[in-house]
Scaffold this active site. Sequence first.
Site, PDB file in Angstrom:
ATOM      1  N   HIS A  39       0.990  -0.841   0.198  1.00  0.00           N
ATOM      2  CA  HIS A  39       0.078  -0.270  -0.213  1.00  0.00           C
ATOM      3  C   HIS A  39       0.978   1.612  -0.032  1.00  0.00           C
ATOM      4  O   HIS A  39       0.540   2.674   0.664  1.00  0.00           O
ATOM      5  CB  HIS A  39      -0.807   0.196   1.149  1.00  0.00           C
ATOM      6  CG  HIS A  39      -2.530  -0.835   0.599  1.00  0.00           C
ATOM      7  ND1 HIS A  39      -3.036  -0.539  -0.335  1.00  0.00           N
ATOM      8  CD2 HIS A  39      -2.369  -2.246   1.636  1.00  0.00           C
ATOM      9  CE1 HIS A  39      -3.935  -1.699   0.502  1.00  0.00           C
ATOM     10  NE2 HIS A  39      -3.459  -2.652   0.766  1.00  0.00           N
ATOM     11  N   ASP A 184       1.453  -3.517  -9.997  1.00  0.00           N
ATOM     12  CA  ASP A 184       1.444  -5.554  -9.984  1.00  0.00           C
ATOM     13  C   ASP A 184       2.085  -5.197 -12.009  1.00  0.00           C
ATOM     14  O   ASP A 184       2.619  -6.617 -12.378  1.00  0.00           O
ATOM     15  CB  ASP A 184      -0.093  -5.856 -10.192  1.00  0.00           C
ATOM     16  CG  ASP A 184      -0.286  -5.108  -8.804  1.00  0.00           C
ATOM     17  OD1 ASP A 184       0.278  -5.443  -7.586  1.00  0.00           O
ATOM     18  OD2 ASP A 184      -1.516  -5.074  -8.609  1.00  0.00           O
TER      19      ASP A 184
HETATM   20  C1  GLA Z   1      -3.230  -4.669  -4.930  1.00  0.00           C
HETATM   21  C2  GLA Z   1      -3.003  -2.828  -6.197  1.00  0.00           C
HETATM   22  C3  GLA Z   1      -1.371  -2.737  -6.575  1.00  0.00           C
HETATM   23  C4  GLA Z   1      -1.296  -2.417  -4.587  1.00  0.00           C
HETATM   24  C5  GLA Z   1      -0.986  -3.595  -3.449  1.00  0.00           C
HETATM   25  C6  GLA Z   1      -1.360  -3.296  -2.198  1.00  0.00           C
HETATM   26  O1  GLA Z   1      -1.874  -5.469  -5.382  1.00  0.00           O
HETATM   27  O2  GLA Z   1      -3.230  -3.876  -7.079  1.00  0.00           O
HETATM   28  O3  GLA Z   1      -1.317  -1.497  -6.929  1.00  0.00           O
HETATM   29  O4  GLA Z   1      -1.764  -0.599  -4.469  1.00  0.00           O
HETATM   30  O5  GLA Z   1      -2.726  -4.224  -3.779  1.00  0.00           O
HETATM   31  O6  GLA Z   1       0.442  -2.786  -2.208  1.00  0.00           O
END
Ligand code: GLA
Length: 394
Positions: A39, A184
């Site tokens: 996060h 991601d």
């Molecule tokens: C999800 C979101 C990412 C990131 C994570 C928490 O995977 O896709 O962008 O914010 O949560 O770290």
Amino acid sequence: MNAPDAPRERAVAAFRRVYGRDPTTLVRAPGRVNLIGEHTDYNDGFVLPMAIERSAFVALAPRDDGVVRLRAEDLGEDGVFDVATARDLGERGDARAEPGGWLEFGRGVAWALQSDGLTLRGFDGALASDVPVGAGLSSSAAIELALARAFFETSGFDWDPARMARRMQRAENLWVGVQTGIMDQLVVASGAADHALLIDCRDLSIRPVRLPPTVRVVVLDTSTRRSLVGSAYDDRRRACERAAAHLGVAALRDADEALLEGARGALDDVAFRRARHVVRENARTLAAAQALEREDVSAVGALMDESHASLRDDYEVSSEALDAIVEVAREAPGCAGARMTGAGFGGCAVALVRDDAVEAFIATVEREYGARTGHEARAYVSRAAQGAGSVALP
Ligand code: GLA
């Protein structure tokens, strides 16, 4: 990571069955696990994820028109769309054709690429993946990047991983409709074998960090799936923005503990605790990358443990199942540290485990987690994998 049935073979076999010919090309994009830095990405901060050995594959052959025919082998469904439709919808400012539906990934990817000026040709494709869905291992980003790579193969534009990640993040945000950060898509696009990536989510610079050969990364699936994650995620984002605005910084990346402490009392308690998590998690992530580089595994493990506590208490995105599996993992043989990974509320934890203790570690976690919660733990051991690309046909 021992996949039950290899998605590469499934994608190719499905292609032959559905289209009655051989595919010309095979592309792949991996899932990911985040070691630390949770996060923080949408706060312009630091993350330390790695691509894993589970992937989405698309077997394909180009077409001369703008039609994409796609078989989703895991769902047993077929779909078709015209890239021009996705483009026209996007140009009308209304990104989404209709909410939900797996084919929206294809349309969203086509839309994001074209809205950045690329010209696309269609293809016949068959998609199969062994990235578990809803487990916090980025099954969506894997599909998005695999489809982007399929268009790259048929349409002949440049492949710059960071640009491609940005485009796929737009597809996710504006078409699929989930307001995620860049982590991601960027690690799925840029993963490096045997390395985690320290990513600065402000300028997207990447420092590959070699994983010490004495440890294994073990992904622990709680086999619980998150619910209401979209709205909880958006709430967290808004609290961070509130805190940043109050502190007078562009993003929480620019705040430190002293600045935050000065605002205690003036800032509402929720925003204060959310901001405290982000500020400390950024510092932990930088420290973890340095500790990995000097192969100080116990220091990395301790930082992972602290990260989990902060996500549980300050950020409030853990769950009973995640807390249970993390506690059980820490007591198990060879564990340096463990934490929840991904957005939270269910899905997976990640543990750093001494190489020679992995089997005993997994056996202990499966037994103890099952006894404590009644859920089944599934463990995947993964090396850090290469990011999205084209691969040889089997
Ligand atoms: C999800 C979101 C990412 C990131 C994570 C928490 O995977 O896709 O962008 O914010 O949560 O770290």
